[in-house]
Motif scaffolding. Structure first.
Motif, mmCIF file in Angstrom:
data_model
loop_
_atom_site.group_PDB
_atom_site.id
_atom_site.type_symbol
_atom_site.label_atom_id
_atom_site.label_comp_id
_atom_site.label_asym_id
_atom_site.label_seq_id
_atom_site.Cartn_x
_atom_site.Cartn_y
_atom_site.Cartn_z
ATOM 1 N N GLN A 124 0.819 -1.220 0.000
ATOM 2 C CA GLN A 124 0.000 0.000 0.000
ATOM 3 C C GLN A 124 0.851 1.268 0.000
ATOM 4 O O GLN A 124 0.372 2.332 -0.388
ATOM 5 C CB GLN A 124 -0.951 0.019 1.207
ATOM 6 C CG GLN A 124 -1.978 -1.101 1.193
ATOM 7 C CD GLN A 124 -2.873 -1.089 -0.037
ATOM 8 O OE1 GLN A 124 -3.270 -0.022 -0.528
ATOM 9 N NE2 GLN A 124 -3.193 -2.269 -0.550
ATOM 10 N N THR B 239 6.479 2.203 -3.497
ATOM 11 C CA THR B 239 6.261 2.698 -4.854
ATOM 12 C C THR B 239 7.289 2.205 -5.860
ATOM 13 O O THR B 239 7.008 2.178 -7.047
ATOM 14 C CB THR B 239 6.246 4.242 -4.879
ATOM 15 O OG1 THR B 239 7.489 4.721 -4.362
ATOM 16 C CG2 THR B 239 5.095 4.782 -4.035
ATOM 17 N N GLN C 55 5.489 0.060 -8.795
ATOM 18 C CA GLN C 55 4.192 -0.559 -8.543
ATOM 19 C C GLN C 55 3.136 0.391 -9.082
ATOM 20 O O GLN C 55 2.984 1.495 -8.574
ATOM 21 C CB GLN C 55 4.044 -0.784 -7.026
ATOM 22 C CG GLN C 55 2.899 -1.667 -6.697
ATOM 23 C CD GLN C 55 2.804 -1.969 -5.219
ATOM 24 O OE1 GLN C 55 2.275 -2.991 -4.880
ATOM 25 N NE2 GLN C 55 3.282 -1.102 -4.342
ATOM 26 N N ASN C 56 2.422 -0.020 -10.139
ATOM 27 C CA ASN C 56 1.432 0.893 -10.717
ATOM 28 C C ASN C 56 0.046 0.713 -10.105
ATOM 29 O O ASN C 56 -0.830 1.524 -10.313
ATOM 30 C CB ASN C 56 1.401 0.827 -12.250
ATOM 31 C CG ASN C 56 1.062 -0.540 -12.777
ATOM 32 O OD1 ASN C 56 0.638 -1.415 -12.024
ATOM 33 N ND2 ASN C 56 1.246 -0.729 -14.066
ATOM 34 N N SER C 57 -0.160 -0.359 -9.361
ATOM 35 C CA SER C 57 -1.333 -0.542 -8.509
ATOM 36 C C SER C 57 -0.935 -1.604 -7.489
ATOM 37 O O SER C 57 -0.013 -2.384 -7.755
ATOM 38 C CB SER C 57 -2.562 -0.973 -9.322
ATOM 39 O OG SER C 57 -2.345 -2.229 -9.923
ATOM 40 N N PRO C 58 -1.568 -1.640 -6.318
ATOM 41 C CA PRO C 58 -1.115 -2.580 -5.279
ATOM 42 C C PRO C 58 -0.944 -4.015 -5.798
ATOM 43 O O PRO C 58 -1.864 -4.594 -6.373
ATOM 44 C CB PRO C 58 -2.202 -2.478 -4.214
ATOM 45 C CG PRO C 58 -2.698 -1.069 -4.349
ATOM 46 C CD PRO C 58 -2.663 -0.807 -5.842
ATOM 47 N N ASN D 134 0.853 -4.987 -8.286
ATOM 48 C CA ASN D 134 1.170 -5.058 -9.707
ATOM 49 C C ASN D 134 2.479 -4.310 -9.981
ATOM 50 O O ASN D 134 2.488 -3.100 -10.171
ATOM 51 C CB ASN D 134 0.026 -4.468 -10.541
ATOM 52 C CG ASN D 134 0.256 -4.656 -12.026
ATOM 53 O OD1 ASN D 134 1.062 -5.482 -12.441
ATOM 54 N ND2 ASN D 134 -0.442 -3.875 -12.820
#
Length: 169
Positions: free
Chosen positions: A38, A41, A52-55, A57
């Motif tokens: 969360q 980055t 990380q472009n979304s948690p 991923n």
């Protein structure tokens, strides 16, 4: 079998230079970083990076985490990363360094002074050791600087005058 440990690494907001002296069997970046996904980055190592472009991923060239590499891990706030049932890295792990700067780990949960940790036969080829907030350089066979010891969980830039292979003492 290989001994396993539970341990935590402390992070402050920003870029943290770390390494892993023990890793779980599943060494995928997404698994290792899951507890802090969360707020994490990015991650950078010598010759590789991922964001990380979304948690959960992660996109980039880092797929697995390796115990012999050092990593810059970027987080948005102070936190800690705890690993459970992590398999200890073999302290005899061989490091192959190229001439110049190498981003490496320290394969022990202990703290060992720079002069004792580096084998005598390669020590003269190590120009300097740099970590976050500290460095040491060798002058006339003496290690001088604010970095006095290698510590488990910390990443290091080791500057070599030529290609060398070694295991920490």
């Amino acid at each position: 079998g290989i001994a396993s440990v539970d341990y935590c690494l402390d992070f402050y907001s920003g870029a943290n230079l770390i390494s892993f002296y023990a890793l779980p069997e599943n060494d995928l970046l997404s698994n290792i970083m899951f507890p802090i996904e969360q707020i994490a980055t990015g991650i950078i190592t010598e010759g590789g990076a991922a964001i990380q472009n979304s948690p959960g991923n992660w996109v980039g060239s880092i797929i697995n985490i390796f115990p012999e590499e050092g990593y810059w891990i970027i987080v948005e706030s102070d936190t800690y990363l705890c690993l459970e049932d992590a398999l200890l890295t073999d302290p005899e792990t061989e490091y192959s360094l190229h001439s110049g700067a190498n981003l490496i780990s320290f394969p022990s949960e202990d703290t060992v002074t720079v002069g004792y940790a580096l084998p005598d036969d390669i020590e003269s080829y190590v120009i300097a050791v740099i970590t976050e907030g500290g460095a040491s350089t060798q002058i006339d066979g003496e290690w001088l600087g604010s970095l006095t010891a290698f510590s488990g969980g910390t990443g290091y830039w080791m500057i070599a005058s030529e290609s060398i292979s070694f295991s920490f003492d």
